[in-house]
Write a protein that holds these residues in place. Sequence first.
Motif, PDB file in Angstrom:
ATOM      1  N   ILE A 199     -12.142  25.248  11.583  1.00 22.58           N
ATOM      2  CA  ILE A 199     -12.176  26.628  12.065  1.00 22.58           C
ATOM      3  C   ILE A 199     -10.757  27.177  12.133  1.00 22.58           C
ATOM      4  N   GLU A 200     -10.664  28.467  11.989  1.00 26.79           N
ATOM      5  CA  GLU A 200      -9.377  29.129  12.130  1.00 26.79           C
ATOM      6  C   GLU A 200      -9.323  29.740  13.516  1.00 26.79           C
ATOM      7  N   VAL A 201      -8.359  29.299  14.282  1.00 28.08           N
ATOM      8  CA  VAL A 201      -8.270  29.751  15.669  1.00 28.08           C
ATOM      9  C   VAL A 201      -7.087  30.701  15.828  1.00 28.08           C
ATOM     10  N   PRO A 202      -7.356  31.938  16.157  1.00 31.56           N
ATOM     11  CA  PRO A 202      -6.248  32.852  16.423  1.00 31.56           C
ATOM     12  C   PRO A 202      -5.562  32.471  17.729  1.00 31.56           C
ATOM     13  N   ASN A 234       0.058  36.671  25.384  1.00 32.49           N
ATOM     14  CA  ASN A 234      -0.169  37.909  26.138  1.00 32.49           C
ATOM     15  C   ASN A 234      -1.112  38.870  25.395  1.00 32.49           C
ATOM     16  N   GLY A 235      -2.112  38.261  24.770  1.00 28.34           N
ATOM     17  CA  GLY A 235      -3.136  39.095  24.137  1.00 28.34           C
ATOM     18  C   GLY A 235      -2.762  39.602  22.771  1.00 28.34           C
ATOM     19  N   LYS A 236      -1.582  39.229  22.300  1.00 28.01           N
ATOM     20  CA  LYS A 236      -1.194  39.675  20.968  1.00 28.01           C
ATOM     21  C   LYS A 236      -1.229  38.517  20.002  1.00 28.01           C
ATOM     22  N   LEU A 237      -1.751  38.765  18.830  1.00 30.24           N
ATOM     23  CA  LEU A 237      -1.909  37.710  17.848  1.00 30.24           C
ATOM     24  C   LEU A 237      -0.541  37.221  17.384  1.00 30.24           C
ATOM     25  N   VAL A 238      -0.356  35.890  17.421  1.00 31.71           N
ATOM     26  CA  VAL A 238       0.900  35.323  16.945  1.00 31.71           C
ATOM     27  C   VAL A 238       0.664  34.566  15.635  1.00 31.71           C
ATOM     28  N   ILE A 239      -0.197  33.612  15.680  1.00 29.69           N
ATOM     29  CA  ILE A 239      -0.509  32.852  14.468  1.00 29.69           C
ATOM     30  C   ILE A 239      -1.986  32.490  14.454  1.00 29.69           C
ATOM     31  N   LEU A 285      -0.032  24.233  21.365  1.00 27.54           N
ATOM     32  CA  LEU A 285       1.287  24.074  21.991  1.00 27.54           C
ATOM     33  C   LEU A 285       2.233  23.272  21.103  1.00 27.54           C
ATOM     34  N   ALA A 286       1.639  22.448  20.224  1.00 27.70           N
ATOM     35  CA  ALA A 286       2.460  21.636  19.332  1.00 27.70           C
ATOM     36  C   ALA A 286       3.019  22.460  18.176  1.00 27.70           C
ATOM     37  N   ASP A 287       2.462  23.619  17.980  1.00 28.12           N
ATOM     38  CA  ASP A 287       2.898  24.426  16.834  1.00 28.12           C
ATOM     39  C   ASP A 287       4.248  25.074  17.124  1.00 28.12           C
ATOM     40  N   GLU A 288       5.172  24.917  16.178  1.00 27.96           N
ATOM     41  CA  GLU A 288       6.532  25.393  16.447  1.00 27.96           C
ATOM     42  C   GLU A 288       6.610  26.923  16.537  1.00 27.96           C
ATOM     43  N   ARG A 289       5.787  27.578  15.795  1.00 23.42           N
ATOM     44  CA  ARG A 289       5.826  29.044  15.858  1.00 23.42           C
ATOM     45  C   ARG A 289       5.410  29.538  17.246  1.00 23.42           C
ATOM     46  N   VAL A 290       4.474  28.802  17.825  1.00 26.41           N
ATOM     47  CA  VAL A 290       4.085  29.137  19.193  1.00 26.41           C
ATOM     48  C   VAL A 290       5.224  28.801  20.145  1.00 26.41           C
ATOM     49  N   ALA A 291       5.776  27.630  19.915  1.00 27.46           N
ATOM     50  CA  ALA A 291       6.867  27.180  20.788  1.00 27.46           C
ATOM     51  C   ALA A 291       8.003  28.197  20.784  1.00 27.46           C
ATOM     52  N   ALA A 292       8.321  28.708  19.600  1.00 23.59           N
ATOM     53  CA  ALA A 292       9.397  29.689  19.479  1.00 23.59           C
ATOM     54  C   ALA A 292       9.111  30.933  20.317  1.00 23.59           C
ATOM     55  N   ARG A 293       7.857  31.243  20.436  1.00 27.45           N
ATOM     56  CA  ARG A 293       7.472  32.439  21.173  1.00 27.45           C
ATOM     57  C   ARG A 293       7.553  32.271  22.688  1.00 27.45           C
ATOM     58  N   ILE A 294       7.475  31.040  23.143  1.00 22.16           N
ATOM     59  CA  ILE A 294       7.380  30.875  24.594  1.00 22.16           C
ATOM     60  C   ILE A 294       8.603  30.174  25.199  1.00 22.16           C
ATOM     61  N   THR A 295       9.580  29.842  24.359  1.00 22.31           N
ATOM     62  CA  THR A 295      10.768  29.195  24.943  1.00 22.31           C
ATOM     63  C   THR A 295      11.434  30.131  25.942  1.00 22.31           C
ATOM     64  N   GLY A 296      11.836  29.563  27.043  1.00 23.40           N
ATOM     65  CA  GLY A 296      12.510  30.346  28.064  1.00 23.40           C
ATOM     66  C   GLY A 296      11.555  31.141  28.934  1.00 23.40           C
ATOM     67  N   LYS A 297      10.265  30.989  28.660  1.00 15.74           N
ATOM     68  CA  LYS A 297       9.294  31.727  29.472  1.00 15.74           C
ATOM     69  C   LYS A 297       8.347  30.750  30.153  1.00 15.74           C
TER      70      LYS A 297
END
Length: 854
Positions: free
Chosen positions: A794-797, A801-806, A824-836
């Motif tokens: 399956i493709e999981v969006p 904060n409610g906005k599509l990232v990947i 959480l293991a995905d780096e693109r996600v990680a990049a989005r949440i570092t420092g938050k």
Amino acid sequence: MQEIEQAERQARYNPAEIEPKWQARWDADPALYRAEEHDSGKPKFYCLEMLPYPSGQLHMGHVRNYAIGDALARYMWMRGYNVLHPMGWDAFGLPAENAAIKNNTPPREWTLSNITAMRKQMRRMGLSYDWAGTEVTTCLPEYYRWNQWFFLKMFERGLAYRKSSKVNWCPKCCTVLANEQVINGYCWRHEDTLVEQRELEQWFLRITKYADELLDGLDNLPGWPEKVRTMQRNWIGRSEGAEVEFSVRDAADQKIPVFTTRVDTIFGATSIQLAPEHALVRVWATQDAELARSVETMLAEQQAARESGDIGAIEKHGVATGRHAVNPFNGQTLPIWVANYILADYGTGAIMSVPAHDERDFEFAVKYSLPTKRVVAPANSGGTDDNSDDLALPYTGEDEAVLVDSGQWTGHSSLEAQDEMGRFAEEQGFGKRTTTFRLKDWGVSRQRYWGTPIPMVYCEKDGIVPVPEAQLPVLLPEKIEITQEGGSPLAKLPGFVDTTCPKCGGPARRETDTMDTFVDSSWYFYRYTDAHNANAPFDSAKANYWFPIDQYIGGVEHAILHLIYSRFWTKVMRDLGLIANGEPAERLFTQGMVIKDGAKMSKSKGNVVSPDDMIARYGADATRMYALFAAPPDRDLEWQEEGVAGISRFLARVYRLVMKFAPAVRSVKTGAHGDEIARAAFAAQTPAGAALLRTLHQTIAKISEDFSGRWHFNTCIAAIMILVNEMAAAEPKMESGAIATITIAETVCTLVLLLAPFAPFMAAELWVEIGEEGALLRQPWPVADAELARESEIEVPVQVNGKLVIVVKLAAGADEEAMKSAVLADERVAARITGKTVLKTIVVKGKLVNLVVK
RNA sequence: GCCGGGAUGGCGGAACUGGCAGACGCAGCGGACUCAAAAUCCGCCGAUCGCAAGGUCAUGGGGGUUCGAUUCCCCCUCCCGGCACCA
């Protein structure tokens, strides 16, 4: 080179060749789509489209209507149902007479030749009607004799009666019209012709006897569109209230009954208002020249307004009669007025005017400075109101409002008082609780030739005498001259008019009016179940087997015409003991209109597209499939010829593709499709093959589900397109070998079956080409295999904060924890949440992951 | 006025119970094949900023509920259909 061209030519989709070939085959063997015997053991399904008027040409509205019905009928056949899918002709009516005047062709001839032409068109469309077995033509004596028979039965029961009354007269039709056939004051057939009022003696059918049942029955028709039910409710217009008799002061013999839904406000009545046509007004006008003049002006003004088409625009006005009435509840004396806004033919033609609590009465009272007396106060005022506060009038109240200044009912709620005061009037003998309907009896007399003769005789000695059943049918004379001058043409035929009284044998005259053609269509669908019965309108057992109609399909324009008349007729037939059920159709579907250039396609607008042209250019399959594809069936459809061309291209693509695989399909042993061995083989599929099978089974599931109620055939066809696209793309990627061949064969076979309801000609042709035998409609509808349809991945969006990232790909079965950690293991996600800080993680299994961060 | 149904790209429409807006098709643009055209096949195709990666805006308008709204709630505008002085 030549060989290639040869091969291309062979594979070219040519509906002009395929379609007539199959049409001939189906015509020769109607058993391919005829209903089974009643005791076949299969469940029954009665699928019906509204019968057309044989104008001579099918139009796109018909095409759409029949494409829907035919797809459903074909699907139900394949699902193994015992399907009744008939067609007939609403063959009496005015256009035949107009054509007779214009072309000097007898109406019968004109009508029957039109029927022949339209039947041919319908066959060319590939519609699966059983012509020989069930076709009904209402203008033939074998049919209309039963109209006469029903009329006699109704007469016996007091349901058909003759009375003189104001009736609607269309000067173009030169005949009377029923109320249902008058649209905003205009004739339903002549949009530009205003209907006149004439006083005539006419036959009526007592539909009002069934008013309550017709209304209440709507609550038990969940399969009918809310819109139609609402329209019928409005049309029947039930109002519960009370009738109260006011007496005229100084004239003990004169009483004025008024109807009101708000008897609780009667202490606030400050005048009585009569319709200008009211009987007492007529009497008083003979004694009062000035009143007579006023009333005359009023009537003339109404007539003029009717002629200009906007009766609603007249300003309210009235005139005092100088007489007074006595309110039986409190003995108060009230002036009697005549007012132009009082309807003579609703309620009693008289009202009590309560300005404080009715908007119209208020407006009128202000204009003529009539007193306003408040007798109802809002519930929260505690009932202590003394008329001095500044609550805006009129106050039309609510159930909980409280009566003030109303004698013994002061302090009671409006709702209670309505009942109590109605009872009181009954006990005192000056009134009753009663119900009034907007619905009026159905006037069925028509002063025209081309209709069912009303089987009645007028004898000087015996009066109105019904023609004995044994003498039916009263045949409509064949040789007759039809002119424009109006009046019943039959009246000019001595051979028809002059007869003998069935009772005394003396000289008598026949009724020369014919029946409204809506009589014909009120019960035709019962005749389909037993179309050739010479001894009865139909056999009750047959009708009870097939009825109610499982699915009725037609235009919404009949909501208060045909659809209300046929419900009435059904109830009468039930009471005659002919049938068991009081409602004709379990489910009703009203398809949208066909629109071209922003207007409904119609001859008068000059925007018609001829089905014949479309069939000649693109074929019947493409034409009907477009009608289903361009919009969901309940919505209006914008006709775009480019769209038909698009469908035609798609069909050509399917044809080429299937023809390409046909040899492979033929090589696969029949019977392998869908069985256990095949399924085991599928387990060892290449990814491309597995994906194709997955789409195939998803498509089957989607279409099957839609047929069971949603009917979004536009998306069904889109799903088939996706399947075809995928098949074309997947095939080159699949390794050659037995598994691939079986997969392709399975897909191709199923595709042909799925196309059968939508493109029956091409499906039939391809069915043979891939080496299958037997009628396509007798093939079982494919069954979706949930296992095969299931997605493995399956493709999981992923949202932050409610906005599509990947979008991440995960195994289909992944649980919440697995989804979360994968995301959480995905780096693109990680990049989005570092420092938050992740405040919250929302995981919807199989759907999405949303990280709320700050 | 009351009742019912609508409003999503250039167009028809999709998104079914709140979860990637624009499926599928039409039109358009680019390419392959062709001497050429037709047919066919491949690609692009909401707006906007950007060379790009990517960002921003967007389901008639305005509020609200929600982690999240084309979808649910409130208000408004417009369009289509029905009824309309029904006491």
